[in-house]
Design an enzyme around this catalytic site. Structure first.
Site, PDB file in Angstrom:
ATOM      1  N   GLU A  70       0.916  -1.218  -0.116  1.00  0.00           N
ATOM      2  CA  GLU A  70       0.190  -0.063  -0.155  1.00  0.00           C
ATOM      3  C   GLU A  70       0.830   1.236  -0.116  1.00  0.00           C
ATOM      4  OE1 GLU A  70      -3.947  -1.948   2.231  1.00  0.00           O
ATOM      5  OE2 GLU A  70      -2.521  -0.615   3.574  1.00  0.00           O
ATOM      6  N   ARG A 120      -0.583   8.526   9.360  1.00  0.00           N
ATOM      7  CA  ARG A 120      -0.438   7.221   9.688  1.00  0.00           C
ATOM      8  C   ARG A 120       0.109   6.285   8.306  1.00  0.00           C
ATOM      9  NH1 ARG A 120      -4.384   2.815   9.391  1.00  0.00           N
ATOM     10  NH2 ARG A 120      -5.375   4.181   8.214  1.00  0.00           N
ATOM     11  N   ARG A 176      -0.838   8.859   2.036  1.00  0.00           N
ATOM     12  CA  ARG A 176      -2.105   9.221   2.014  1.00  0.00           C
ATOM     13  C   ARG A 176      -2.515  10.735   1.915  1.00  0.00           C
ATOM     14  NH1 ARG A 176      -5.190   4.954   5.484  1.00  0.00           N
ATOM     15  NH2 ARG A 176      -4.716   3.207   3.993  1.00  0.00           N
ATOM     16  N   HIS A 216     -11.028   9.325   7.681  1.00  0.00           N
ATOM     17  CA  HIS A 216     -10.907   8.009   7.613  1.00  0.00           C
ATOM     18  C   HIS A 216     -10.317   7.452   9.145  1.00  0.00           C
ATOM     19  CE1 HIS A 216      -9.988   3.819   6.452  1.00  0.00           C
ATOM     20  NE2 HIS A 216      -8.557   4.001   6.511  1.00  0.00           N
ATOM     21  N   HIS A 222      -8.885   9.372   3.877  1.00  0.00           N
ATOM     22  CA  HIS A 222      -8.648   8.197   2.814  1.00  0.00           C
ATOM     23  C   HIS A 222      -8.804   8.661   1.625  1.00  0.00           C
ATOM     24  CE1 HIS A 222      -8.055   4.586   1.019  1.00  0.00           C
ATOM     25  NE2 HIS A 222      -7.949   3.753   2.093  1.00  0.00           N
TER      26      HIS A 222
HETATM   27  P1  FAD Z   1     -12.763  -0.181  16.770  1.00  0.00           P
HETATM   28  O1  FAD Z   1     -12.573  -1.384  16.092  1.00  0.00           O
HETATM   29  O2  FAD Z   1     -13.632   1.059  16.199  1.00  0.00           O
HETATM   30  O3  FAD Z   1     -13.757  -0.533  18.033  1.00  0.00           O
HETATM   31  C1  FAD Z   1     -14.539   0.496  19.078  1.00  0.00           C
HETATM   32  C2  FAD Z   1     -15.340  -0.151  19.951  1.00  0.00           C
HETATM   33  O4  FAD Z   1     -15.692   0.758  21.069  1.00  0.00           O
HETATM   34  C3  FAD Z   1     -16.595  -0.436  19.147  1.00  0.00           C
HETATM   35  O5  FAD Z   1     -16.906  -1.661  19.748  1.00  0.00           O
HETATM   36  C4  FAD Z   1     -17.693   0.474  19.614  1.00  0.00           C
HETATM   37  O6  FAD Z   1     -18.977   0.239  19.493  1.00  0.00           O
HETATM   38  C5  FAD Z   1     -17.197   0.620  21.247  1.00  0.00           C
HETATM   39  N1  FAD Z   1     -17.558   1.995  21.718  1.00  0.00           N
HETATM   40  C6  FAD Z   1     -17.282   3.394  21.418  1.00  0.00           C
HETATM   41  N2  FAD Z   1     -17.761   4.191  21.920  1.00  0.00           N
HETATM   42  C7  FAD Z   1     -18.326   3.518  23.089  1.00  0.00           C
HETATM   43  C8  FAD Z   1     -18.723   3.722  24.539  1.00  0.00           C
HETATM   44  N3  FAD Z   1     -19.085   5.103  24.656  1.00  0.00           N
HETATM   45  N4  FAD Z   1     -19.278   3.011  25.155  1.00  0.00           N
HETATM   46  C9  FAD Z   1     -19.284   1.497  24.989  1.00  0.00           C
HETATM   47  N5  FAD Z   1     -18.605   0.957  23.636  1.00  0.00           N
HETATM   48  C10 FAD Z   1     -18.194   2.181  22.802  1.00  0.00           C
HETATM   49  N6  FAD Z   1      -6.513  -0.159   9.269  1.00  0.00           N
HETATM   50  C11 FAD Z   1      -5.551  -0.904   9.293  1.00  0.00           C
HETATM   51  O7  FAD Z   1      -4.631  -1.040   9.896  1.00  0.00           O
HETATM   52  N7  FAD Z   1      -5.627  -1.939   8.122  1.00  0.00           N
HETATM   53  C12 FAD Z   1      -6.785  -1.668   7.378  1.00  0.00           C
HETATM   54  O8  FAD Z   1      -7.061  -2.289   6.259  1.00  0.00           O
HETATM   55  C13 FAD Z   1      -7.637  -0.851   7.733  1.00  0.00           C
HETATM   56  N8  FAD Z   1      -8.837  -0.484   6.977  1.00  0.00           N
HETATM   57  C14 FAD Z   1      -9.923   0.209   7.329  1.00  0.00           C
HETATM   58  C15 FAD Z   1     -11.078   0.551   6.766  1.00  0.00           C
HETATM   59  C16 FAD Z   1     -12.291   1.230   7.273  1.00  0.00           C
HETATM   60  C17 FAD Z   1     -13.500   1.431   6.249  1.00  0.00           C
HETATM   61  C18 FAD Z   1     -11.982   1.900   8.289  1.00  0.00           C
HETATM   62  C19 FAD Z   1     -13.010   2.572   8.871  1.00  0.00           C
HETATM   63  C20 FAD Z   1     -10.736   1.930   9.133  1.00  0.00           C
HETATM   64  C21 FAD Z   1      -9.496   0.914   8.725  1.00  0.00           C
HETATM   65  N9  FAD Z   1      -8.555   1.000   9.249  1.00  0.00           N
HETATM   66  C22 FAD Z   1      -7.766  -0.076   8.764  1.00  0.00           C
HETATM   67  C23 FAD Z   1      -8.376   1.465  10.618  1.00  0.00           C
HETATM   68  C24 FAD Z   1      -8.713   0.510  11.827  1.00  0.00           C
HETATM   69  O9  FAD Z   1      -9.835  -0.461  11.312  1.00  0.00           O
HETATM   70  C25 FAD Z   1      -9.247   1.083  13.059  1.00  0.00           C
HETATM   71  O10 FAD Z   1      -8.033   1.928  13.277  1.00  0.00           O
HETATM   72  C26 FAD Z   1      -9.112  -0.155  14.120  1.00  0.00           C
HETATM   73  O11 FAD Z   1      -9.926  -1.274  13.747  1.00  0.00           O
HETATM   74  C27 FAD Z   1      -9.521   0.460  15.257  1.00  0.00           C
HETATM   75  O12 FAD Z   1      -9.689  -0.633  16.414  1.00  0.00           O
HETATM   76  P2  FAD Z   1     -10.044  -0.204  17.744  1.00  0.00           P
HETATM   77  O13 FAD Z   1     -10.287  -1.504  18.306  1.00  0.00           O
HETATM   78  O14 FAD Z   1      -9.306   0.797  18.322  1.00  0.00           O
HETATM   79  O15 FAD Z   1     -11.543   0.396  17.593  1.00  0.00           O
HETATM   80  C1  SIN Z   2      -7.089   0.506   3.251  1.00  0.00           C
HETATM   81  O1  SIN Z   2      -7.441  -0.755   2.822  1.00  0.00           O
HETATM   82  O2  SIN Z   2      -6.774   1.285   2.257  1.00  0.00           O
HETATM   83  C2  SIN Z   2      -7.192   1.110   4.346  1.00  0.00           C
HETATM   84  C3  SIN Z   2      -5.882   0.702   5.214  1.00  0.00           C
HETATM   85  C4  SIN Z   2      -5.872   1.632   6.207  1.00  0.00           C
HETATM   86  O3  SIN Z   2      -6.513   2.332   6.559  1.00  0.00           O
HETATM   87  O4  SIN Z   2      -4.761   1.320   7.115  1.00  0.00           O
END
Ligand code: FAD
Ligand code: SIN
Length: 517
Positions: free
Chosen positions: A113, A384, A288, A349, A241
């Site tokens: 990427e 990032r 990005r 994003h 993004h």
């Molecule tokens: P999340 O997975 O967002 O989980 C947060 C949790 O907290 C959820 O369960 C939510 O319901 C809960 N929550 C929030 N507020 C509260 C509250 N007040 N009370 C109780 N629960 C709450 N990153 C990569 O490294 N590679 C990728 O390919 C990639 N692709 C992506 C594609 C998309 C479409 C998106 C949106 C993001 C992508 N990212 C990617 C970024 C990555 O997915 C996120 O940064 C990562 O998953 C965050 O994980 P997390 O556990 O911190 O939060």
């Molecule tokens: C993507 O698949 O382009 C998202 C990857 C990322 O947000 O790290």
């Protein structure tokens, strides 16, 4: 109700679940999540997870790529920790049951990427996140020491403030005793006392009108820490993004993974001309911030609503094997990506900043840890590197878990914490007051605090936000709590922090681009 748990985990994405699986070896864990357990940014991750797996890749190459993307303001120690622990953490994720795609040789099929000098992205087709979330949730649900409670909305962290003491941002001895939680199943506010609390509530993409983030990403954790007087940093670095599907009525915006550019997709203007060589020698695979700004510039100069991603040169078998979900999604709106170009626009994003944590995921509030997108470890600096965030969550949840396990015998519950006081509150029936304010806030942030900023636009955003803040606090102070109202307050707090930190940074660096500098 009052509950006592050794480990309180707020959030059920990769950060919360991977932490829970580790600490559950030594205590009772309660995971609270505000929607269904799987609803999270984790579930929607497409491209994959970056890790050093094979020669000719090396930790040093991945470290340098991360530092370069971060535009000189990464915390190098956090970068070195994350990357050198990448192989071990990813192998553990595989042991926990995650399936990544392999080549016929049996080796992992690594993708590339933007900003990566090597092929190092492990993926599961184009829905890696949903595979990771599946594996982690299955494992957590099967663990006898882990309870997962859905529809539980964490409202505030409990500190000495709730015991009647004055707590300010200069105090070094703020303690977290747990959290007040709105149980959406019966509308009560429960008190959760915990020895350790992990904040893993994810990002804040919904401060913008166009975002790839699911609706749960409202920056609740960042706002809770701000109210509890903990430290946050780097909030101005919001990553847009470059390529979300242009489909104006769809919310959240559907992502077109950067891995498609890694596989040969090329950005073109509406009349079919590639334009990225004007902006960077890495062209469509530049980091990005550069690509998103270039698209924004082309759209503004030409007056176009979108640009195109041309993936027609990618072999059809590669499209079908690696990107089947994107193929199917585009077909739904009449775009056959093997024959047609994909209309794309940038969308908010990822939040690079957040709750300040040290190398063990410890925040500036004692016994409060944070990991994942809501945390600011210093890994990302001003921008990032793609696919580093899932990795960061694994590494810092692991380190936080080890730190808690070392300290658990020294921490006691704080029994003096009072229950939530909702006396005199009334039901707020005018939802329009909340929903309209959310829309206004998103417009302000999108128009004035987006990919390109100026001193004047930031000042204007700050002034407009203040009005929404005052109106919302007035409603909050007289209302029974509902999640939408709490989320609006949290979106306001996040917007305030983004604008304030953007105003303080008098330079253009990485994702923070000011026309004045
Ligand atoms: P999340 O997975 O967002 O989980 C947060 C949790 O907290 C959820 O369960 C939510 O319901 C809960 N929550 C929030 N507020 C509260 C509250 N007040 N009370 C109780 N629960 C709450 N990153 C990569 O490294 N590679 C990728 O390919 C990639 N692709 C992506 C594609 C998309 C479409 C998106 C949106 C993001 C992508 N990212 C990617 C970024 C990555 O997915 C996120 O940064 C990562 O998953 C965050 O994980 P997390 O556990 O911190 O939060
Ligand atoms: C993507 O698949 O382009 C998202 C990857 C990322 O947000 O790290």
């Amino acid at each position: 109700m009052r509950y006592e748990v050794d480990f309180l985990v707020l959030g059920s994405g990769i950060a919360g679940l991977s932490f829970a699986l580790k600490v559950a070896e030594k205590g009772k864990v309660c995971i609270l999540t505000k929607d269904d357990a799987s609803e999270s940014s984790t579930k929607y991750a497409q491209g994959g997870i970056a890790a050093v797996m094979y020669h000719p890749d090396s930790y040093e190459k991945h470290i340098q790529d991360t530092l370069i993307a971060g535009a000189g303001i990464c915390d190098e120690k956090a970068v070195r920790i994350t990357i050198t622990e990448s192989t071990e953490r990813v192998k553990e994720l595989i042991l926990w049951g995650t399936n990544f795609d392999k080549k016929s040789s049996g080796a992992y099929d690594l993708a590339r990427e933007g900003g990566h000098s090597e092929f190092r992205i492990l993926h599961h087709q184009d829905n890696t996140g949903s595979e990771i979330e599946r594996a982690l949730l299955e494992k957590a649900k099967a663990h006898p020491n882990i309870t997962i409670k859905e529809k539980q909305y964490a409202v505030d962290l409990i500190t000495q403030h709730h015991l009647g003491e004055e707590v300010n941002r200069h105090r070094k001895d703020i303690e977290c005793y747990g959290a007040y939680v709105l149980n959406q199943l019966d509308n009560s506010i429960d008190t959760y006392l915990a020895k350790f609390t992990l904040l893993a509530t994810g990002g804040n993409g919904n401060v913008y009108s166009t975002t790839t983030n699911p609706i749960v990403a409202t920056g609740d954790g960042q706002a809770m820490v701000h109210r509890a007087k903990g430290h946050l940093a780097d909030m101005e670095f919001v990553q847009f993004h470059p390529t979300s599907l242009y489909n104006p009525l769809e919310k959240p915006s559907f992502l077109i993974t950067e891995a498609m550019r890694g596989a040969g997709g090329i950005l073109k203007t509406i009349d079919g001309n590639p334009f990225m060589s004007k902006y960077d020698k890495r062209e469509s695979l530049a980091p990005r911030d550069i690509v998103a700004r270039a698209i924004d510039h082309e759209m503004k100069v030409r007056g176009d609503d979108h640009v195109y991603l041309d993936c027609r040169a990618i072999e059809k078998t590669e499209i079908m094997n690696h990107f089947p979900n994107i193929y199917a999604k585009c077909l739904e709106i009449g775009v056959n990506i093997t024959k047609d170009m994909i209309p794309v626009v940038p969308a908010a994003h990822y939040s690079c900043g957040g709750v300040v944590v040290d190398e063990n995921a410890q925040t500036t509030i004692n016994n409060l840890y944070s990991s994942g997108e809501c945390a600011r470890t210093g890994l990302h600096g001003a921008n990032r590197l793609a696919s580093n965030s899932l990795l960061e969550a694994l590494v810092f949840s692991h380190r936080g878990a080890l730190d808690c396990l070392n300290k658990i015998n020294d921490v006691k519950f704080c029994k003096e914490v009072p229950d939530w006081n909702a006396e005199g509150m009334v039901l707020n029936e005018e939802m329009v007051l909340i929903s309209q304010s959310v829309k206004e806030l998103q417009q302000i942030m999108s128009n004035y605090v987006g990919i390109v900023r100026s001193d004047l636009r930031l000042k204007r955003a700050f002034n407009r936000l203040e009005l929404i803040y005052k109106e919302t606090e007035a409603i909050y102070n007289r209302s029974v709590l509902i999640p939408k109202l709490c989320e609006l307050r949290n979106l306001i707090a996040n917007s305030y922090l983004i604008i304030k930190m953007a105003m303080e940074r008098k330079e253009s660096v990485g994702l923070h681009y000011l026309v004045n500098y």
